[in-house]
Design a protein around this motif. Structure first.
Motif, PDB file in Angstrom:
ATOM      1  N   ALA A  74      12.898 -21.566   6.700  1.00  0.00           N
ATOM      2  CA  ALA A  74      13.438 -22.922   6.793  1.00  0.00           C
ATOM      3  C   ALA A  74      14.545 -22.988   7.840  1.00  0.00           C
ATOM      4  CB  ALA A  74      13.956 -23.377   5.433  1.00  0.00           C
ATOM      5  N   VAL A  75      15.383 -21.950   7.903  1.00  0.00           N
ATOM      6  CA  VAL A  75      16.439 -21.898   8.916  1.00  0.00           C
ATOM      7  C   VAL A  75      15.819 -21.708  10.296  1.00  0.00           C
ATOM      8  CG1 VAL A  75      18.502 -20.686   9.692  1.00  0.00           C
ATOM      9  CG2 VAL A  75      18.074 -20.960   7.241  1.00  0.00           C
ATOM     10  N   ARG A  76      14.922 -20.762  10.400  1.00  0.00           N
ATOM     11  CA  ARG A  76      14.266 -20.464  11.682  1.00  0.00           C
ATOM     12  C   ARG A  76      13.560 -21.687  12.262  1.00  0.00           C
ATOM     13  NH1 ARG A  76       9.777 -17.405   9.889  1.00  0.00           N
ATOM     14  NH2 ARG A  76       8.803 -19.460   9.742  1.00  0.00           N
ATOM     15  N   ASP A  77      12.737 -22.345  11.442  1.00  0.00           N
ATOM     16  CA  ASP A  77      11.950 -23.462  11.953  1.00  0.00           C
ATOM     17  C   ASP A  77      12.824 -24.652  12.324  1.00  0.00           C
ATOM     18  OD1 ASP A  77       9.772 -21.869  11.567  1.00  0.00           O
ATOM     19  OD2 ASP A  77       8.995 -22.941   9.823  1.00  0.00           O
ATOM     20  N   THR A  78      13.878 -24.892  11.569  1.00  0.00           N
ATOM     21  CA  THR A  78      14.799 -25.972  11.917  1.00  0.00           C
ATOM     22  C   THR A  78      15.441 -25.712  13.280  1.00  0.00           C
ATOM     23  OG1 THR A  78      15.250 -26.466   9.587  1.00  0.00           O
ATOM     24  CG2 THR A  78      16.870 -27.226  11.203  1.00  0.00           C
ATOM     25  N   LEU A  79      15.834 -24.463  13.518  1.00  0.00           N
ATOM     26  CA  LEU A  79      16.444 -24.122  14.802  1.00  0.00           C
ATOM     27  C   LEU A  79      15.449 -24.233  15.951  1.00  0.00           C
ATOM     28  CD1 LEU A  79      18.607 -21.058  13.699  1.00  0.00           C
ATOM     29  CD2 LEU A  79      19.438 -23.321  14.360  1.00  0.00           C
TER      30      LEU A  79
END
Length: 413
Positions: free
Chosen positions: A16-21
């Motif tokens: 979730a963090v990776r894809d948002t970034l």
């Protein structure tokens, strides 16, 4: 319901963090809880669901919250780990056990990023890099690397050279043999649902792992084809192009993707003195398709579609030359009257095969529309109308066949 103590910290982690970034829609949200005990989580209303390590569901959102943990290798394979979780385990300890730096970024409740392994830098550089030397302890990570490349290669990602070196060592060391079929299939299916399944194949091949995981596919590389039909010549390269075309024509459909992956396996079995022609490759391909499916415990629906696409794709390519009765019998062999979606997917796989060739990605493929039109015409024939005429038994089946063939003839125009 009690609250978690103020000393406890909760972080959003992983995809979730990776894809948002990356500016992508985030999927499921996973959280790490630092400084809490199992008892404190239960007292606060979290429901424990993890068997091997403490994972809990949030009492309101149902989202997964795992206690920060460490892992220590205790045996061969991807299940041979001892897990340790208690309030003393830090966030960095937890992030260190993860596979890739881009998956080892956490976001605090106030939005602050915690990035001890420079995952943001690697996101910006579009590099897939392992977190640490413990990467080699889990053979599943070789497949995960390839699967992430299937998703992220279109964004410009590459595998870091030192990570690829570790992957080669793992493949050469025989660790991949410890993977259970279900986990291999799970990673393969995810790759086939991604934008570039070809990147999955290329990455595994670069790591020397394709010959272990999918030997039937690996055997296609270096096998020549006739250049007038296949400008790319190499059958393995053709397979990569077909897989990516299938993903383009049927995004997220791993049924189509798997059948496309398997459609030409018979070309690896063509006698050397017959090359670059591949007469009978569609018949020869059925056995390796079935063998692959049995080894990986592929679902029956995927297996059946892969077999029929392997067997019938050349017939679809020359559908304009087939007799009306032959078209009917092709549909019947595929069980396309009871399972009409099969014919639609067969048409898509054949289009992927035709357009999965160097320089032909935008070529027209009228045969797909023809197959769908003739199938729809035959499918529209109503058996109850024939039964109403008093026809029954074997005569009913023959009358229905004749009516469907007539409908196919009429639909040819």
């Amino acid at each position: 319901m009690a609250m978690l103590p103020d000393s406890v910290r909760v972080y959003l982690v992983g995809g979730a963090v990776r894809d948002t970034l990356l500016g992508l829609p985030p999927g499921d949200r996973d959280f790490v809880v630092v400084g809490a005990s199992v008892e404190q989580m239960r007292d606060a209303g979290y429901r424990q669901v993890g068997r091997d390590f403490p994972v809990f569901l949030h009492p309101d959102t149902g989202e997964e919250h795992a206690l920060a943990r460490t892992e220590r290798k205790s045996g061969r394979g991807y299940t041979g780990f001892v897990v340790h979780a208690d309030p003393s385990v830090t966030l960095e300890d937890d992030l260190r056990r993860r596979d890739f730096t881009i998956n080892a970024i956490a976001r605090a409740e106030d939005g602050t990023l915690v990035d001890p392994f420079d995952g943001v830098r690697d996101l910006d550089a579009r590099v897939l890099r392992h977190v640490g030397d413990a990467f080699v302890e889990d053979p599943l990570r070789v497949l995960r690397a390839a699967r992430f490349m299937a998703r992220f290669a279109p964004l410009g990602f590459t595998v870091a050279p030192d990570t690829l070196t570790l992957m080669r060592q793992m493949a050469d060391g025989g660790e991949l043999a410890t993977l259970v079929p279900e986990r291999v299939w799970q990673e393969l299916a995810k790759a086939l649902r991604s934008a570039s399944p070809a990147a999955f194949l290329r990455t595994l091949r670069q790591a020397g792992a394709l010959r272990v995981v999918l030997p039937e596919v690996d055997a296609l590389y270096g096998v020549p084809q006739r250049a007038e039909y296949h400008p790319e010549i190499d059958t393995g390269l053709h397979q990569e192009l077909v897989c990516d075309m299938a993903a383009r024509l049927a995004p997220g459909d791993d049924l189509v993707g798997f059948a496309a992956l398997c459609h030409d396996l018979g070309k690896a079995l063509t006698p050397a003195d017959a090359l670059p022609r591949h007469v009978m490759h569609e018949q020869r391909g059925v056995a390796p398709v079935v063998a692959l499916c049995e080894r990986l415990k592929v679902p029956a629906e995927h297996r059946d579609l892969a077999v029929l696409c392997c067997r019938e794709h050349l017939n679809v390519h020359r559908i304009d030359e087939l007799k009306d009765a032959t078209v009917h019998d092709l549909v019947a062999r595929c069980d396309g009257f009871r399972k009409p979606a099969r014919i639609d997917r067969l048409a898509t796989v054949c289009e992927a095969d035709a357009r999965g060739r160097a320089g032909l990605q935008d070529a027209a493929y009228a045969q797909a529309a023809t197959l769908r039109r003739l199938h729809a015409a035959a499918l529209a024939v109503r058996g109850d109308a024939i039964a109403a005429q008093g026809v029954s038994g074997p005569a009913f089946g023959e009358a229905l066949r004749r009516a469907r063939i007539a409908a196919i003839a009429a639909a040819r125009g």
